[in-house]
Design a protein around this motif. Structure first.
Motif, short mmCIF file in Angstrom:
data_model
loop_
_atom_site.label_atom_id
_atom_site.label_comp_id
_atom_site.label_asym_id
_atom_site.label_seq_id
_atom_site.Cartn_x
_atom_site.Cartn_y
_atom_site.Cartn_z
N VAL A 143 0.81 -1.22 0.00
CA VAL A 143 0.00 0.00 0.00
C VAL A 143 0.85 1.28 0.00
CG1 VAL A 143 -2.04 -1.06 1.00
CG2 VAL A 143 -0.29 -0.15 2.53
N GLY A 144 2.10 1.16 -0.40
CA GLY A 144 2.93 2.36 -0.54
C GLY A 144 3.39 2.96 0.77
N LEU A 145 3.45 2.16 1.83
CA LEU A 145 3.90 2.70 3.11
C LEU A 145 5.29 2.24 3.53
CD1 LEU A 145 0.65 2.52 5.33
CD2 LEU A 145 1.66 4.54 4.28
N CYS A 146 5.70 1.04 3.11
CA CYS A 146 6.95 0.50 3.67
C CYS A 146 8.18 0.94 2.90
CB CYS A 146 6.89 -1.02 3.76
SG CYS A 146 7.23 -1.88 2.20
N GLY A 147 8.00 1.44 1.69
CA GLY A 147 9.12 2.02 0.95
C GLY A 147 9.96 1.05 0.13
N HIS A 148 9.76 -0.25 0.29
CA HIS A 148 10.67 -1.22 -0.33
C HIS A 148 10.64 -1.27 -1.86
CE1 HIS A 148 12.24 -3.66 3.11
NE2 HIS A 148 11.39 -2.86 3.70
N CYS A 149 9.51 -0.98 -2.45
CA CYS A 149 9.37 -1.23 -3.88
C CYS A 149 9.60 0.01 -4.71
CB CYS A 149 7.99 -1.81 -4.17
SG CYS A 149 6.69 -0.61 -3.86
N GLN A 150 10.28 1.01 -4.14
CA GLN A 150 10.44 2.25 -4.89
C GLN A 150 11.28 2.07 -6.14
OE1 GLN A 150 10.87 6.04 -2.44
NE2 GLN A 150 11.30 4.44 -0.97
N PHE A 151 10.80 2.72 -7.18
CA PHE A 151 11.50 2.74 -8.47
C PHE A 151 11.50 4.21 -8.88
CE2 PHE A 151 11.32 1.87 -13.20
CZ PHE A 151 12.62 1.42 -13.29
N GLY A 152 12.60 4.89 -8.56
CA GLY A 152 12.60 6.34 -8.72
C GLY A 152 11.47 6.90 -7.87
N PRO A 153 10.69 7.82 -8.38
CA PRO A 153 9.62 8.40 -7.57
C PRO A 153 8.38 7.50 -7.45
CG PRO A 153 9.71 9.45 -9.72
CD PRO A 153 10.86 8.50 -9.66
N LYS A 154 8.39 6.34 -8.08
CA LYS A 154 7.20 5.48 -8.07
C LYS A 154 7.28 4.42 -6.98
CE LYS A 154 5.81 7.37 -11.92
NZ LYS A 154 4.79 8.40 -11.85
N PHE A 155 6.11 4.14 -6.40
CA PHE A 155 5.96 2.95 -5.57
C PHE A 155 5.35 1.89 -6.48
CE2 PHE A 155 5.79 6.34 -2.40
CZ PHE A 155 6.66 5.85 -1.43
N VAL A 156 6.11 0.84 -6.77
CA VAL A 156 5.62 -0.15 -7.73
C VAL A 156 4.32 -0.78 -7.23
CG1 VAL A 156 6.15 -2.36 -8.85
CG2 VAL A 156 7.89 -0.57 -8.74
N CYS A 157 4.18 -0.92 -5.90
CA CYS A 157 3.00 -1.59 -5.36
C CYS A 157 1.72 -0.80 -5.56
CB CYS A 157 3.19 -1.94 -3.89
SG CYS A 157 3.14 -0.51 -2.79
N LYS A 158 1.79 0.52 -5.50
CA LYS A 158 0.54 1.28 -5.63
C LYS A 158 0.45 2.09 -6.92
CE LYS A 158 1.49 5.54 -3.11
NZ LYS A 158 1.19 6.44 -2.04
N ASN A 159 1.59 2.60 -7.43
CA ASN A 159 1.55 3.30 -8.71
C ASN A 159 1.60 2.31 -9.87
OD1 ASN A 159 3.83 5.38 -7.08
ND2 ASN A 159 1.72 5.96 -7.43
N GLY A 160 2.08 1.10 -9.61
CA GLY A 160 2.20 0.03 -10.61
C GLY A 160 1.44 -1.15 -10.12
N PRO A 161 1.83 -2.39 -10.43
CA PRO A 161 3.07 -2.77 -11.11
C PRO A 161 3.06 -2.44 -12.60
CG PRO A 161 1.74 -4.72 -10.69
CD PRO A 161 1.06 -3.58 -10.01
N VAL A 162 1.87 -2.16 -13.18
CA VAL A 162 1.84 -1.85 -14.60
C VAL A 162 2.05 -0.34 -14.77
CG1 VAL A 162 0.43 -1.81 -16.68
CG2 VAL A 162 0.37 -3.81 -15.18
#
Lengths: 289, 155, 389
Positions: free
Chosen positions: A255-274
């Motif tokens: 849900v974009g809180l833990c920070g682990h999946c950041q890809f540049g300014p994106k959170f892959v979990c909530k802004n992506g994965p697509v």
């Protein structure tokens, strides 16, 4: 424990199924290839199952082992069955592999933004999948075929390592037989039994029958393959804002809180994965982002 | 099929997109129509390379023979693809076996004829080289990707 | 916090240290635990305090890159130091928090969640940079689609006594980040400590109804123009005496266009990836979840704990870490903090508290690193060359 009452599942975040896993029971296990398998799950608490959009993912929890993000690979029109296909790559997927029919897993999700199947209406669709990357694209294919009239030509280009590594083989054969869907399968290394294409999946792009100026591309596979697929599509004349890729990062909370999946300014979990390739173009070819 | 009827097929082949008409005419002079039955070998490793092919439909496989393993397919080619560039590069020998996977129709170009024409007309030669460079780049790219064994996983 | 709260809700008042003790007692009576700075093991940390005498009275801190020590001051100021290694994040966003427990029942399992009710806390001595950090955490943890409920409830249960900074520290650069040295909002009351020939006085402004109601229990003297202008003078002097500065002009774009700058290699060679900077940072919010089971595998629990983008595991996907090099992890931290944060949460993630500089064991200085990237920015180099022609 199919009848576990919902009230026992108190949610830390007050967001149902987002922080605390919900119980699902394994109804069927299919061994797809030597190292991949598909779980068919049914909700232990909700008859309606789990509604999701093609391209979304869940966090699967194995009791006492841990949690892993897996894309959903079932039919979005049949949410009563939750389907996940995965490969054994670590302790949690290893533990999932050892589970039996009737065992329980915890599910959090669905998370993230999926494939733009609605926005893509009216266009040709080119689906490019590599290896197990076909799993997150299968729900999109189900959707496209269920709403076949809304799209132009639909092309599926699928690459696997060897003929034995081809995922959903029977389904691919069924799809190949359809007149309204172009399916091309290729392997990196053929064998004596293989009469199909040999070569990487990107070699299928130049001759593929879609209109590059009126097409939307959906790509999922290893990052290298996606980069080369994007190049092949651009060479064919596609605009980068019509190209969508599914990213893999270390999703933990979903849900974009833990920070682990950041890809540049994106959170892959909530802004992506697509993501639209357009939004990632400044990062996609950079190393160690 | 007469030579002139080959012209429209050549003109619309992706490999020759954008080629000047007079150059197409020159190509037609070296072209003829061929068909290969399923299983038929078009050429063999070590053969002299005096032809190349524009596939119209069907599928061809490039193979390397390995003892006890049989013919290992390294690449498949189909409608819209061009097969063979050994005719361009001395000493003009084939490096692979080429087999028809299914019934395949193609236009064959005589390499000796083409070499002569390219030597006479450098502009034609440049156009042909440019297009083959493109094919070589695509294939080199694909090959490098194949070498990475990307689906294998790293665990 | 509304704009209205930028000004005092009532006329500024002046209180003595004795009245501050009364004020604390009043909060205690209302059920608040008083948390404030206190000296332990030669460092100023945050802990529960009984009254103003537990504060680091007469102490100041000397800070520089990889350097921190306490010194005695010639007076008995209560707030004559800046920030220590700990920030209020420790209380608002605990380092460890249980998310749920599960019990196995044959082939199934059952989940239970028992989360503690956050205690009523009164924070004493919250600096302007830290108010800014709390505001940032508010946006990160509660401003999006999903919010951190524990954090939200703890925030509701927190009373904030801020303190303006009249003596900036050696690694401070809040003036550059626009977060200090004067608190503008985000507090219930704010103090400016004035110790001079006229005595030891605390100027009080209120910023909320809760602050006003707590203050009304004191019979505070109205602040004279003299002390108000004295405080203004001290604060404007402080703004000019920051130990560090950071040029924030065009910073987001500068960092985005320099992702592949070779300069990152140099800092990557110095960085130990120890994660100190992320642990002391008042806005770093990343967490990991840990699943544990008892030995019989009957009970399992999930805990979340602070994590750091400097660890190898942080970006692990099957096959390995996405950021195996120290260079890429430092770049991730700095670029996230100063650039990506704007895209994600609408502000910089840095408040200029200087903790990451002080507590870096090898003295890597975020302000210097930004300077270096700026100096090595190829885009700027081209511009300069062209303008020289």
């Amino acid at each position: 424990m199919a009848g576990l009452p919902e009230k026992d599942l108190v949610d830390t975040g007050g967001i149902s199924g987002m922080i605390a896993p919900r119980p699902f029971v394994i109804r069927r296990i299919e061994r797809d290839t030597a190292d991949t398998f598909t779980l068919r799950l049914k909700s232990g608490s909700d008859r309606n199952g789990l509604h999701f959009e093609p391209g979304q993912f869940n966090m699967l929890y194995v009791f006492g082992v841990g949690e892993v993000p897996l894309s959903i690979s079932g039919d979005p029109a049949k949410p009563q069955f939750l389907v996940h296909t995965t490969r054994v790559v670590g302790p949690v997927t290893g533990a999932l592999h050892r589970l039996k029919t009737g065992d329980m897993v915890g599910i959090r999700g669905p998370f993230g933004k999926g494939w733009p199947v609605d926005e893509a209406e009216g266009n040709d669709i080119v689906v490019i999948a590599g290896g197990i990357g076909l799993a997150p694209l299968r729900p999109a294919l189900y959707h496209l075929l269920a709403h076949r009239k809304k799209y132009g030509r639909i092309v599926l280009l699928y690459g696997a390592r060897t003929p034995a590594d081809i995922l959903y083989r029977r389904e691919l054969e069924k799809w190949r037989a359809r007149f309204d869907l172009e399916v091309e399968v290729t392997v990196d290394r053929g064998d004596e039994s293989w009469w199909g294409n040999v070569g990487v999946v990107t070699t299928l792009v130049p001759r593929s029958p879609f209109d590059p100026l009126n097409a939307v591309a959906l790509i999922c596979g290893p990052e290298v393959m996606m980069r080369f697929a994007v190049m092949a599509l651009r060479k064919k004349g596609m605009n980068i804002d019509d190209i969508y890729v599914s990213m893999e990062r270390n999703m933990k909370c979903g849900v974009g809180l833990c920070g682990h999946c950041q890809f540049g300014p994106k959170f892959v979990c909530k802004n992506g994965p697509v993501f639209s390739y357009e939004t990632l173009k400044n990062l996609f070819n950079k190393r160690e982002i | 099929m007469s030579m002139q009827t080959l012209k429209p097929y050549l003109a619309e082949h992706p490999f020759l997109q954008g080629m000047a008409e007079r150059h197409i005419e020159l190509l037609v002079g070296c072209a003829s129509n061929v068909r290969f039955d399923e299983g038929q070998y078009i050429f063999r490793e070590g053969d002299e390379a005096n032809e190349f092919y524009f596939i119209r439909h069907g599928k061809l496989a490039l193979e390397v023979f390995r003892p006890h393993k049989g013919g290992i397919v390294v690449q498949t080619l189909k409608a819209g693809d061009v097969v063979g560039w050994s005719w361009l590069i001395p000493p003009y020998f084939r490096h692979f076996d080429c087999r028809a996977v299914e019934l395949t129709r193609a236009i064959v170009l005589d390499g000796t004829c083409m070499r002569e024409k390219c030597n006479e007309d450098y502009q034609l030669g440049y156009e042909i080289m440019k297009r083959f460079a493109h094919v070589m780049e695509d294939e080199l790219l694909a090959l490098r990707l194949q070498l990475l064994d990307i689906y294998g996983g790293t665990t | 916090m509304t704009n209205k709260a930028r000004r005092s809700l009532h006329e500024p008042a002046v209180i003595s240290t004795a009245q501050l003790a009364q004020f604390f007692a009043g909060l205690s009576e209302s059920g608040y635990r008083i948390i404030g700075p206190t000296v332990r093991d030669d460092v100023i940390i945050l802990d529960e305090i009984a009254g103003p005498t537990d504060l680091p009275v007469g102490w100041t801190d000397r800070q520089d890159a990889a350097a921190y020590h306490l010194e005695r001051m010639p007076n008995s100021a209560l707030f004559g130091y800046v920030v220590g290694p700990q920030s209020w994040k420790k209380y608002l966003y605990p380092p460890r928090l249980e998310l749920w427990q599960a019990a196995r029942n044959k082939r199934a399992f059952e989940l239970k969640q028992k989360q503690p009710e956050p205690p009523k806390l009164a924070f004493v001595g919250v600096r302007p940079c830290e108010l800014a950090a709390i505001e940032i955490l508010d946006r990160v943890l509660t401003g999006g689609e999903f919010s951190d409920e524990y954090y939200r409830r703890q925030r509701e249960n927190t009373f904030i006594i801020a303190v303006n900074c009249t003596e900036p520290g050696g690694t401070c650069f809040c003036a550059s980040m626009g977060t200090g040295p004067r608190a503008r909002h985000g507090y219930d009351i704010v103090l400016t400590e004035v110790v001079d020939d006229s005595g030891h006085r605390l100027l009080v402004d209120t910023g909320s109804e809760a602050g006003l109601s707590a203050m009304s229990k004191l019979t505070a003297e109205r602040a004279s123009n003299e002390i108000q202008s004295r405080a203004d003078e001290l604060l404007s002097r402080a703004a000019g005496r920051m130990g560090r500065s950071l040029d924030t002009a065009d910073l987001r774009e500068l960092l985005y266009r320099n992702i592949e700058n070779v300069y990152w290699d140099r800092v990557g060679k110095r960085c130990l990836t120890c994660a100190n900077c992320t642990l002391v940072c008042p806005t770093c919010f990343c967490f990991a979840t840990e699943d544990t089971t008892d030995l019989e595998a009957h009970r399992a629990r999930r805990e979340r704990r602070w994590d750091s983008c400097f660890t190898m595991d942080f970006s692990y996907i099957h096959g390995g870490s996405v950021r195996p090099s120290a260079k890429s992890r430092y770049r991730q931290w700095l670029t996230h903090k100063l650039a990506a944060w704007h895209d994600q949460f609408g502000s910089s993630g840095c408040v200029g508290c200087g903790r990451c500089i002080t507590w870096c064991p090898v003295g890597i200085d975020i302000t210097e690193e930004v300077c270096a990237i700026r100096e090595h920015d190829p885009a700027q180099a081209t511009v300069t060359e062209e303008s020289n022609i």
